[in-house]
Scaffold this motif. Sequence first.
Motif, mmCIF file in Angstrom:
data_model
loop_
_atom_site.group_PDB
_atom_site.id
_atom_site.type_symbol
_atom_site.label_atom_id
_atom_site.label_comp_id
_atom_site.label_asym_id
_atom_site.label_seq_id
_atom_site.Cartn_x
_atom_site.Cartn_y
_atom_site.Cartn_z
ATOM 1 N N TYR A 231 0.853 -1.190 0.000
ATOM 2 C CA TYR A 231 0.000 0.000 0.000
ATOM 3 C C TYR A 231 0.887 1.238 0.000
ATOM 4 O O TYR A 231 1.793 1.362 0.827
ATOM 5 N N VAL A 232 0.634 2.139 -0.933
ATOM 6 C CA VAL A 232 1.402 3.383 -1.016
ATOM 7 C C VAL A 232 0.434 4.557 -1.030
ATOM 8 O O VAL A 232 -0.606 4.514 -1.688
ATOM 9 N N ALA A 233 0.758 5.573 -0.250
ATOM 10 C CA ALA A 233 -0.054 6.785 -0.153
ATOM 11 C C ALA A 233 0.860 7.992 -0.368
ATOM 12 O O ALA A 233 2.086 7.870 -0.331
ATOM 13 N N PRO A 234 0.295 9.167 -0.592
ATOM 14 C CA PRO A 234 1.143 10.353 -0.819
ATOM 15 C C PRO A 234 2.097 10.652 0.324
ATOM 16 O O PRO A 234 3.194 11.163 0.103
ATOM 17 N N GLN A 243 -3.783 2.266 6.950
ATOM 18 C CA GLN A 243 -3.544 0.902 7.423
ATOM 19 C C GLN A 243 -4.387 0.598 8.656
ATOM 20 O O GLN A 243 -5.007 -0.470 8.760
ATOM 21 N N ALA A 244 -4.438 1.529 9.593
ATOM 22 C CA ALA A 244 -5.244 1.339 10.805
ATOM 23 C C ALA A 244 -6.722 1.211 10.453
ATOM 24 O O ALA A 244 -7.444 0.397 11.042
ATOM 25 N N ARG A 245 -7.163 1.999 9.482
ATOM 26 C CA ARG A 245 -8.572 1.926 9.046
ATOM 27 C C ARG A 245 -8.873 0.571 8.418
ATOM 28 O O ARG A 245 -9.915 -0.032 8.686
ATOM 29 N N PHE A 246 -7.962 0.071 7.583
ATOM 30 C CA PHE A 246 -8.161 -1.230 6.940
ATOM 31 C C PHE A 246 -8.257 -2.335 7.986
ATOM 32 O O PHE A 246 -9.140 -3.201 7.913
ATOM 33 N N ALA A 248 -9.051 -2.145 11.146
ATOM 34 C CA ALA A 248 -10.240 -2.028 11.985
ATOM 35 C C ALA A 248 -11.485 -2.541 11.273
ATOM 36 O O ALA A 248 -12.447 -2.965 11.914
ATOM 37 N N ALA A 249 -11.448 -2.534 9.947
ATOM 38 C CA ALA A 249 -12.631 -2.910 9.169
ATOM 39 C C ALA A 249 -12.711 -4.400 8.873
ATOM 40 O O ALA A 249 -13.693 -4.859 8.292
ATOM 41 N N PHE A 250 -11.689 -5.148 9.261
ATOM 42 C CA PHE A 250 -11.688 -6.564 8.882
ATOM 43 C C PHE A 250 -11.290 -7.436 10.061
ATOM 44 O O PHE A 250 -10.298 -7.173 10.744
ATOM 45 N N ASP A 251 -12.074 -8.467 10.303
ATOM 46 C CA ASP A 251 -11.821 -9.407 11.387
ATOM 47 C C ASP A 251 -10.922 -10.527 10.868
ATOM 48 O O ASP A 251 -11.388 -11.448 10.206
ATOM 49 N N GLY A 325 -4.870 -5.515 -1.380
ATOM 50 C CA GLY A 325 -5.980 -5.455 -0.442
ATOM 51 C C GLY A 325 -6.959 -6.594 -0.573
ATOM 52 O O GLY A 325 -8.179 -6.372 -0.619
ATOM 53 N N SER A 326 -6.452 -7.826 -0.637
ATOM 54 C CA SER A 326 -7.340 -8.967 -0.842
ATOM 55 C C SER A 326 -8.309 -9.161 0.312
ATOM 56 O O SER A 326 -9.370 -9.757 0.137
ATOM 57 N N THR A 327 -7.962 -8.670 1.500
ATOM 58 C CA THR A 327 -8.867 -8.798 2.645
ATOM 59 C C THR A 327 -9.360 -7.438 3.123
ATOM 60 O O THR A 327 -9.759 -7.285 4.286
ATOM 61 N N ARG A 328 -9.303 -6.447 2.241
ATOM 62 C CA ARG A 328 -9.822 -5.122 2.574
ATOM 63 C C ARG A 328 -11.091 -4.881 1.766
ATOM 64 O O ARG A 328 -11.078 -4.965 0.543
ATOM 65 N N PRO A 329 -12.192 -4.566 2.423
ATOM 66 C CA PRO A 329 -13.438 -4.309 1.691
ATOM 67 C C PRO A 329 -13.401 -2.944 1.011
ATOM 68 O O PRO A 329 -14.100 -2.012 1.381
#
Length: 351
Positions: A231-234, A243-246, A248-251, A325-329
Amino acid sequence: MKFSTFHLFHRFDGQSFEDVYAYHLELIELAEELGFDGVRLAEHHFRDYGVAPNLFTMLAHAAARTSRLRLGTGIVVLPLHNPIHVAEEAAQVDVLSGGRLDLGIGRGYQSYEFEGFGVDLAEARDRFNEALEVILGLWTRESFQHEGKFYRTGTEVSLVPRPLQRPHPPLHVAAVSPETVTMYAERGLPILADPVATFRKVVKAAETWRDTAARAGHGTEAELVVARSVYVAPTAEQAREDQARFEAAFDRSRIFNERSAPIDPRTGKAAQGFEYYQDRYLKGGSLSPDFRWEQLDVIGDPARVVEQITLLRDAGFANLLCDFGSTRPMPLEEMKKVMRFFAAEVMPAFA
């Protein structure tokens, strides 16, 4: 360094099977447009973790929607298949795609899948090794006969069709344990390195593979593949926040649990040959954000990500299999932005 994209075909809550397939096929088309070198698809069975049970069917469809991308498996779980069928289906996809198939193979690990097929997980390595011999025999000999412990041809057979690539499509063996790395390096078979091992461990795996292959008299120019969550961001700050958001969104306990652990149901312990996995899938997949940031994921701003990939390249890996992001909705358009940003800001550094 080459770059490929990884597609698990995980089905999130509320998605239909059609939704999952359409999502990933659109990303595969985008990967070709953006200049990625290839794609690899994952095989799984009996649960939403991955809903592509036959990779050759999916790759044949992808072949018709692309013209340049390498089309790979990551991986075919050989002990769950008749190797004659694997050799045939892989050869057919190689022909249909104009010689673009890369065959990633492994012995698998999920006890739930092996139980569903009625296959003893403790036999996985022996089945894998025998299946590999059958596939290579069918691919490289005009006629072939096999009488083994698990598989037999019954008579002498010739493969139809034959692969377009000579002597056969490139092979990569999934390698998690040091024992596996050494075993297949001695045969000169390149590895697809563990996606959930630390940077230190995969760097060591590449070093071990090349040293072992050289001692065995094999060339060391083989293309080693390493899989990473990418994952790359500006900015690095945004990457950490995302990353923290991803997370938190997936069990993650939905993936890393007793159903996915290589457990022998007769003993409740790690199946024979899987001792290296002893605890990995029984801890709920819980890893701290700091651990993922420092030791596991390719993540950060473009400069940091380039630095991490350079480390992998210098260790001897020639192809980075990017799991964006295979496990990120993640909505399709957001995922496309992630891939486009990576292609624009990171890939040119390795052109």
